[in-house]
Design a protein around this motif. Sequence first.
Motif, mmCIF file in Angstrom:
data_model
loop_
_atom_site.group_PDB
_atom_site.id
_atom_site.type_symbol
_atom_site.label_atom_id
_atom_site.label_comp_id
_atom_site.label_asym_id
_atom_site.label_seq_id
_atom_site.Cartn_x
_atom_site.Cartn_y
_atom_site.Cartn_z
ATOM 1 N N ALA A 79 0.861 -1.193 0.000
ATOM 2 C CA ALA A 79 0.000 0.000 0.000
ATOM 3 C C ALA A 79 0.889 1.231 0.000
ATOM 4 O O ALA A 79 1.971 1.212 0.574
ATOM 5 C CB ALA A 79 -0.897 -0.018 1.238
ATOM 6 N N TRP A 80 0.435 2.271 -0.674
ATOM 7 C CA TRP A 80 1.246 3.482 -0.739
ATOM 8 C C TRP A 80 0.347 4.709 -0.740
ATOM 9 O O TRP A 80 -0.826 4.631 -1.126
ATOM 10 C CB TRP A 80 2.176 3.459 -1.953
ATOM 11 C CG TRP A 80 1.505 3.414 -3.284
ATOM 12 C CD1 TRP A 80 1.262 4.464 -4.117
ATOM 13 C CD2 TRP A 80 0.983 2.239 -3.954
ATOM 14 N NE1 TRP A 80 0.625 4.025 -5.263
ATOM 15 C CE2 TRP A 80 0.439 2.673 -5.191
ATOM 16 C CE3 TRP A 80 0.910 0.882 -3.643
ATOM 17 C CZ2 TRP A 80 -0.152 1.803 -6.095
ATOM 18 C CZ3 TRP A 80 0.309 0.013 -4.537
ATOM 19 C CH2 TRP A 80 -0.208 0.466 -5.751
ATOM 20 N N ALA A 81 0.883 5.810 -0.275
ATOM 21 C CA ALA A 81 0.091 7.031 -0.187
ATOM 22 C C ALA A 81 1.030 8.227 -0.243
ATOM 23 O O ALA A 81 2.221 8.104 0.061
ATOM 24 C CB ALA A 81 -0.692 7.043 1.131
ATOM 25 N N SER A 82 0.469 9.350 -0.655
ATOM 26 C CA SER A 82 1.322 10.546 -0.723
ATOM 27 C C SER A 82 0.513 11.788 -0.419
ATOM 28 O O SER A 82 -0.727 11.778 -0.424
ATOM 29 C CB SER A 82 1.962 10.677 -2.116
ATOM 30 O OG SER A 82 0.960 10.884 -3.079
ATOM 31 N N LYS A 83 1.262 12.841 -0.180
ATOM 32 C CA LYS A 83 0.653 14.153 -0.005
ATOM 33 C C LYS A 83 1.597 15.155 -0.661
ATOM 34 O O LYS A 83 2.796 15.195 -0.318
ATOM 35 C CB LYS A 83 0.515 14.462 1.477
ATOM 36 C CG LYS A 83 -0.178 15.772 1.732
ATOM 37 C CD LYS A 83 -0.275 16.044 3.204
ATOM 38 C CE LYS A 83 -0.879 17.404 3.445
ATOM 39 N NZ LYS A 83 -0.735 17.841 4.812
ATOM 40 N N GLY A 84 1.051 15.880 -1.635
ATOM 41 C CA GLY A 84 1.836 16.944 -2.253
ATOM 42 C C GLY A 84 2.843 16.486 -3.285
ATOM 43 O O GLY A 84 3.749 17.237 -3.658
ATOM 44 N N LEU A 85 2.692 15.259 -3.795
ATOM 45 C CA LEU A 85 3.650 14.743 -4.778
ATOM 46 C C LEU A 85 3.226 15.168 -6.183
ATOM 47 O O LEU A 85 2.037 15.122 -6.502
ATOM 48 C CB LEU A 85 3.690 13.212 -4.666
ATOM 49 C CG LEU A 85 4.778 12.489 -5.439
ATOM 50 C CD1 LEU A 85 6.167 12.912 -4.945
ATOM 51 C CD2 LEU A 85 4.622 10.975 -5.269
ATOM 52 N N ALA A 86 4.197 15.568 -7.024
ATOM 53 C CA ALA A 86 3.875 15.999 -8.389
ATOM 54 C C ALA A 86 3.107 14.905 -9.114
ATOM 55 O O ALA A 86 3.411 13.730 -8.980
ATOM 56 C CB ALA A 86 5.170 16.306 -9.135
ATOM 57 N N GLY A 87 2.075 15.318 -9.883
ATOM 58 C CA GLY A 87 1.334 14.350 -10.703
ATOM 59 C C GLY A 87 0.163 13.723 -9.979
ATOM 60 O O GLY A 87 -0.527 12.889 -10.546
ATOM 61 N N GLU A 88 -0.077 14.103 -8.701
ATOM 62 C CA GLU A 88 -1.238 13.531 -8.006
ATOM 63 C C GLU A 88 -2.504 13.851 -8.782
ATOM 64 O O GLU A 88 -2.686 14.962 -9.254
ATOM 65 C CB GLU A 88 -1.377 14.137 -6.591
ATOM 66 C CG GLU A 88 -0.723 13.285 -5.544
ATOM 67 C CD GLU A 88 -0.979 13.805 -4.135
ATOM 68 O OE1 GLU A 88 -1.998 14.441 -3.890
ATOM 69 O OE2 GLU A 88 -0.093 13.561 -3.294
ATOM 70 N N GLY A 89 -3.362 12.852 -8.932
ATOM 71 C CA GLY A 89 -4.623 13.071 -9.627
ATOM 72 C C GLY A 89 -4.516 12.810 -11.119
ATOM 73 O O GLY A 89 -5.493 12.542 -11.772
ATOM 74 N N GLU A 90 -3.293 12.865 -11.689
ATOM 75 C CA GLU A 90 -3.148 12.563 -13.134
ATOM 76 C C GLU A 90 -2.613 11.146 -13.211
ATOM 77 O O GLU A 90 -3.237 10.216 -12.775
ATOM 78 C CB GLU A 90 -2.178 13.557 -13.784
ATOM 79 C CG GLU A 90 -2.492 14.985 -13.469
ATOM 80 C CD GLU A 90 -1.271 15.888 -13.578
ATOM 81 O OE1 GLU A 90 -0.239 15.465 -14.105
ATOM 82 O OE2 GLU A 90 -1.364 17.027 -13.113
ATOM 83 N N GLY A 91 -1.429 10.992 -13.789
ATOM 84 C CA GLY A 91 -0.792 9.677 -13.797
ATOM 85 C C GLY A 91 -0.174 9.518 -12.421
ATOM 86 O O GLY A 91 0.969 9.896 -12.205
ATOM 87 N N GLU A 92 -0.966 8.974 -11.473
ATOM 88 C CA GLU A 92 -0.512 8.982 -10.079
ATOM 89 C C GLU A 92 0.694 8.096 -9.856
ATOM 90 O O GLU A 92 0.907 7.126 -10.572
ATOM 91 C CB GLU A 92 -1.655 8.517 -9.180
ATOM 92 C CG GLU A 92 -2.709 9.588 -9.021
ATOM 93 C CD GLU A 92 -3.828 9.171 -8.086
ATOM 94 O OE1 GLU A 92 -3.899 7.982 -7.743
ATOM 95 O OE2 GLU A 92 -4.609 10.047 -7.710
ATOM 96 N N TRP A 93 1.423 8.420 -8.822
ATOM 97 C CA TRP A 93 2.527 7.572 -8.346
ATOM 98 C C TRP A 93 1.946 6.196 -8.022
ATOM 99 O O TRP A 93 0.947 6.103 -7.302
ATOM 100 C CB TRP A 93 3.106 8.215 -7.082
ATOM 101 C CG TRP A 93 4.107 7.387 -6.342
ATOM 102 C CD1 TRP A 93 5.153 6.689 -6.875
ATOM 103 C CD2 TRP A 93 4.173 7.191 -4.932
ATOM 104 N NE1 TRP A 93 5.866 6.074 -5.884
ATOM 105 C CE2 TRP A 93 5.288 6.368 -4.676
ATOM 106 C CE3 TRP A 93 3.404 7.631 -3.852
ATOM 107 C CZ2 TRP A 93 5.648 5.978 -3.389
ATOM 108 C CZ3 TRP A 93 3.769 7.244 -2.577
ATOM 109 C CH2 TRP A 93 4.881 6.434 -2.351
ATOM 110 N N GLY A 94 2.551 5.173 -8.556
ATOM 111 C CA GLY A 94 2.031 3.849 -8.206
ATOM 112 C C GLY A 94 2.549 2.763 -9.124
ATOM 113 O O GLY A 94 3.317 3.022 -10.044
ATOM 114 N N LEU A 95 2.121 1.542 -8.842
ATOM 115 C CA LEU A 95 2.488 0.412 -9.687
ATOM 116 C C LEU A 95 1.692 0.506 -10.982
ATOM 117 O O LEU A 95 0.552 0.964 -10.982
ATOM 118 C CB LEU A 95 2.178 -0.905 -8.964
ATOM 119 C CG LEU A 95 2.964 -1.139 -7.674
ATOM 120 C CD1 LEU A 95 2.532 -2.450 -7.017
ATOM 121 C CD2 LEU A 95 4.475 -1.155 -7.936
#
Length: 333
Positions: free
Chosen positions: A308-324
């Motif tokens: 499981a992973w989560a972020s706050k304030g990382l570039a690209g949130e909501g678009e091509g999100e950070w993740g697998l």
Amino acid sequence: MFSPPDTDSATRSTDQDALHARLSASRLGYIPDPWAALFLSRPQGVQNRPGLINVGTWLRTRSVDLLVEEFIARVEGGGKVQVLSVGAGSDTRFWRLATGPLKDRLAKYIEVDFPEITSSKARSIWKHARLKVVLGACKLDAGGTALHSEVYHLLPFDLRQPPAALGALLNLDAALPTLLLAECVLPYMPPEAGGALLHWATAGLGLGGERVPVGVVLYEMFGLGDAFGGVMRENLAARGVSIPGTLPSLHALQERFEAAGYTQSSALTLQDIRTHYVPRSETERVATLELIDEYEELDLVLRHYAVAWASKGLAGEGEGEWGLRKAGEGEES
Ligand SMILES: C[S@@+](CC[C@H](N)C(=O)[O-])C[C@H]1O[C@@H](n2cnc3c(N)ncnc32)[C@H](O)[C@@H]1O
């Protein structure tokens, strides 16, 4: 004189399980890890693990590696990051990163665990030139329970204490993106302690003001209310290990992130990852490593572990999100 049983020693013993699993998976070719054997006094005495443990180790190591690499890659302008690995045990990820293409992106890599674990790890580092040379100049501290170098730091700390006390030890940089790693750690702690740690990261890491971006990657067992979970709990209890911090569902893992102030979060079972997130070429390569005949049991085990992973304030949130990435998305499926 009566001395109470050291209930934490059973929790600490789980680090050996993880280390032996890593050694086994690397020997058999599941994951590249030339460093794991250096943290054992007699690696040749460690037997390889059953196939389903090797598959689990491969999936979780590969997934966490990809998430760490992508977090670093997302930091704007190719800037540096700091990584805080809690309950790091004998993990070797620092050595893999520090000898790979992202080595210049690490400003700090801090590992925290009980003093018994950090002193043993510090001794291994001190003993093996191959480990030490990666750190550059380094020194032991706090009676051999801590070790410091320019980038890598190893610190003793009981994570059940308030995170503010941890923050005071860390000397983090308020200007740098920070990634928190907790691989198979939070289940061993009271749920409030795990929640407090996750919240501390989004609330500014004790550095004053909310600082961003921050990311967290977890790996842990969950959903142990069924028959499989009952057997797992019994087996662990027989060794004196308790897991008060396990959550009932994948949904609960994401809810915990939301409650802790993360603005993007995801959670996948190892079974989801194996089925949908590994390129076919990699699945085919791994299928040649050893014969696995207990596929039903494998599925059952993999459905009880999550990355499981989560972020706050990382570039690209909501678009091509950070993740697998799903197999087939931008790579061969
Ligand atoms: C299963 S091992 C995982 C080690 C490593 N993260 C890995 O994935 O290989 C769990 C680790 O969490 C550490 N741990 C559990 N509770 C802790 C606590 N309250 N404070 C510090 N470390 C803790 C244990 O000592 C152990 O090293």
